[in-house]
Scaffold this motif. Structure first.
Motif, PDB file in Angstrom:
ATOM      1  N   SER A 148      37.059  25.075  56.776  1.00  0.00           N
ATOM      2  CA  SER A 148      38.321  24.632  57.372  1.00  0.00           C
ATOM      3  C   SER A 148      39.096  23.850  56.339  1.00  0.00           C
ATOM      4  O   SER A 148      38.593  22.876  55.771  1.00  0.00           O
ATOM      5  N   ARG A 155      43.840  33.911  57.239  1.00  0.00           N
ATOM      6  CA  ARG A 155      42.392  34.111  57.353  1.00  0.00           C
ATOM      7  C   ARG A 155      41.981  35.519  56.933  1.00  0.00           C
ATOM      8  O   ARG A 155      40.821  35.744  56.580  1.00  0.00           O
ATOM      9  N   ASP A 188      39.696  29.129  57.705  1.00  0.00           N
ATOM     10  CA  ASP A 188      40.685  28.844  58.745  1.00  0.00           C
ATOM     11  C   ASP A 188      41.107  27.398  58.587  1.00  0.00           C
ATOM     12  O   ASP A 188      40.815  26.783  57.565  1.00  0.00           O
ATOM     13  N   ARG A 192      42.342  25.178  64.480  1.00  0.00           N
ATOM     14  CA  ARG A 192      41.535  26.201  65.128  1.00  0.00           C
ATOM     15  C   ARG A 192      40.076  25.743  65.275  1.00  0.00           C
ATOM     16  O   ARG A 192      39.445  25.954  66.293  1.00  0.00           O
ATOM     17  N   THR A 195      39.615  23.206  68.084  1.00  0.00           N
ATOM     18  CA  THR A 195      39.817  23.832  69.399  1.00  0.00           C
ATOM     19  C   THR A 195      38.606  24.649  69.799  1.00  0.00           C
ATOM     20  O   THR A 195      38.164  24.593  70.961  1.00  0.00           O
ATOM     21  N   VAL A 196      38.049  25.416  68.866  1.00  0.00           N
ATOM     22  CA  VAL A 196      36.857  26.200  69.183  1.00  0.00           C
ATOM     23  C   VAL A 196      35.691  25.287  69.540  1.00  0.00           C
ATOM     24  O   VAL A 196      34.930  25.568  70.477  1.00  0.00           O
ATOM     25  N   GLY A 222      45.860  22.124  68.243  1.00  0.00           N
ATOM     26  CA  GLY A 222      45.184  23.384  68.499  1.00  0.00           C
ATOM     27  C   GLY A 222      45.397  23.817  69.935  1.00  0.00           C
ATOM     28  O   GLY A 222      45.377  22.989  70.845  1.00  0.00           O
ATOM     29  N   LEU A 229      41.400  31.032  72.164  1.00  0.00           N
ATOM     30  CA  LEU A 229      42.136  30.426  71.068  1.00  0.00           C
ATOM     31  C   LEU A 229      43.458  31.149  70.840  1.00  0.00           C
ATOM     32  O   LEU A 229      43.496  32.365  70.730  1.00  0.00           O
ATOM     33  N   ARG A 231      46.406  31.780  68.283  1.00  0.00           N
ATOM     34  CA  ARG A 231      46.674  31.668  66.852  1.00  0.00           C
ATOM     35  C   ARG A 231      48.144  31.869  66.499  1.00  0.00           C
ATOM     36  O   ARG A 231      48.600  31.375  65.475  1.00  0.00           O
ATOM     37  N   ASN A 235      48.947  33.318  62.529  1.00  0.00           N
ATOM     38  CA  ASN A 235      47.888  32.303  62.477  1.00  0.00           C
ATOM     39  C   ASN A 235      48.466  30.924  62.170  1.00  0.00           C
ATOM     40  O   ASN A 235      47.827  30.091  61.542  1.00  0.00           O
TER      41      ASN A 235
END
Length: 414
Positions: A148, A155, A188, A192, A195-196, A222, A229, A231, A235
């Motif tokens: 990250s 990505r 990424d 992101r 958030t994941v 995010g 998610l 994007r 993205n």
């Protein structure tokens, strides 16, 4: 972009494994109910994951009046994942087993001005090598490394397109890393990743719509919309830190004036303190971490200057979060990353009060505002899931690339 049947199969495989990791042990019937996939599809995907050694059969459970249901669980020792949190002031690396338990950690400090791509790459490579050695994991068992990095990221090509705080433009970061790290690599950004992490293990789990506000040196939001998610087409969704909060306000690294980030990111909070008390002992010039730590300690001691700084910061943050609530109508807003973690409950309370003064009553009533409950570093955890996603995408491919985002000299083990 139209999704191919391979994309859909990869997404389904990933979702089934995600549910197994979160709910181990679980049955195929429960997986079908949780994912919305047919039982036949789930059975096929479970079979593939068993063949790959990522999960294992662990017995049976009784069902009401029917045949016992077979149970599956994640095979924690079936591989390792590495997540790398590259921030403006530090690099944090964690190595996980497949159940996403942390097996080893490493930290690399980033000194002011130490942000050239080759310097960042050297720190990442050192951290990755350190956690592999500390965990005693064979290199061949590492399924991938998720990295990250702040700013806007492509990505698919592995390019860090724009990192305003470092003045990076179109840096081929994964290609640079591939020269030093012999594992599949996936790139990424922290919006992101955070958030994941919340979707898997945190406050967004089981929620349809959530916003994860990332408060660090940089700031962003995010987005998890419709349970997944979001994007954006390039993205780039979530660059809320670079929306205008104050017309003709403070100059931002992005070149605009009055961005949210300039008032609620760590440097912005330092400026808030500087304006309130220019000679404050809490202010550590050029040291964001020391200043935020000093503020947190002073707030706990009811220091009036520190309390005023947090109040003023929360006023700006609350106005920005109110815009997100009015616009997106989320179920939950999560305050995440290191600034939120250090300032904690005092900041949260002030933000809730500020939001109540700005957000529309109906969407606000449906929104919970919380601190991230994810233990440890949510960014490195989320980054590790990108490596897991990439490893699943690369199943059946042995070209040295994990989909279009991997750079690897050795194929992931199966």
């Amino acid at each position: 972009m139209k999704r191919t049947s391979r994309d859909i199969r990869t997404a389904n495989r990933y979702e089934v494994l995600r549910q197994i990791i979160a709910e181990s042990p679980t049955s195929r019937q429960d997986l079908a109910a949780a994912t919305g996939l047919s039982l036949a599809t789930v059975a096929t995907l479970v079979g593939e994951l068993l063949d790959l050694g990522l999960i294992t059969e662990v017995g049976f459970e009784d069902s009401a009046g029917g045949r016992p249901r077979g149970l599956v669980a994640v095979n924690a020792s079936g591989g390792a994942l590495i997540g790398v949190d590259v921030a403006e002031t530090y690099i944090h690396v964690e190595l996980f087993d497949l159940a996403l338990n942390v097996l080893a950690r490493a930290d690399e400090d980033m000194r002011p001005g130490e942000s050239r791509p080759e310097q960042v790459v050297a720190h990442v490579a050192a951290g990755v090598g350190s956690v592999v050695a500390r965990a005693g994991v064979e290199a061949a068992r590492v399924l991938g490394v998720g990295v990250s990095v702040p700013g806007q990221v492509d990505r698919d090509t592995g390019v860090a397109e724009y990192a305003p705080n470092w003045d990076w433009h179109d840096v081929p970061l994964l290609d640079l890393l591939a020269g030093h790290i012999p594992h599949p690599l996936y790139l990424d950004n922290p919006l992101r990743a955070c958030t994941v992490a919340e979707l898997w293990f945190g406050a967004a789990r089981g929620r349809g719509d959530a916003v994860v506000v990332n408060l660090g040196t940089g700031v962003g939001a995010g987005l998890a919309l419709g349970g997944g998610l979001h994007r954006g087409v390039s993205n780039s969704a979530g660059e809320w830190g670079h929306t205008t909060l104050v017309l003709d306000g403070r100059l931002c690294h992005c070149g605009n004036h009055g961005c949210v980030e300039t008032y609620v990111g760590a440097p912005g909070i330092m400026q808030n303190l500087r304006e309130l008390s220019p000679r404050s002992a809490l202010l550590h010039s050029e040291d964001q971490t020391a200043t935020i730590d000093a503020l947190a300690r002073a707030v706990a001691e009811d220091d009036p200057v520190a309390l005023k700084v947090v109040h003023e910061t929360a006023r700006y943050l609350g106005a920005g979060i109110s815009d997100l609530i009015n616009l997106l109508n989320p179920e939950v807003v999560v305050l995440s990353s290191w600034v939120a973690a250090r300032l904690g409950e005092p900041l949260l309370g002030e933000v809730r009060r500020a939001v109540a003064g700005h957000a529309l009553r109906r969407p606000l009533a449906a929104t919970e505002i919380v601190l991230s409950p994810v233990p440890g570093d949510p960014v490195s955890l989320g980054a590790a899931t990108f490596a897991l996603e990439g490893a699943l995408r690369s199943v059946g491919q042995r070209t040295g690339r994990g989909g279009t985002t991997a750079r690897s000299r050795t194929a992931p083990p199966s």
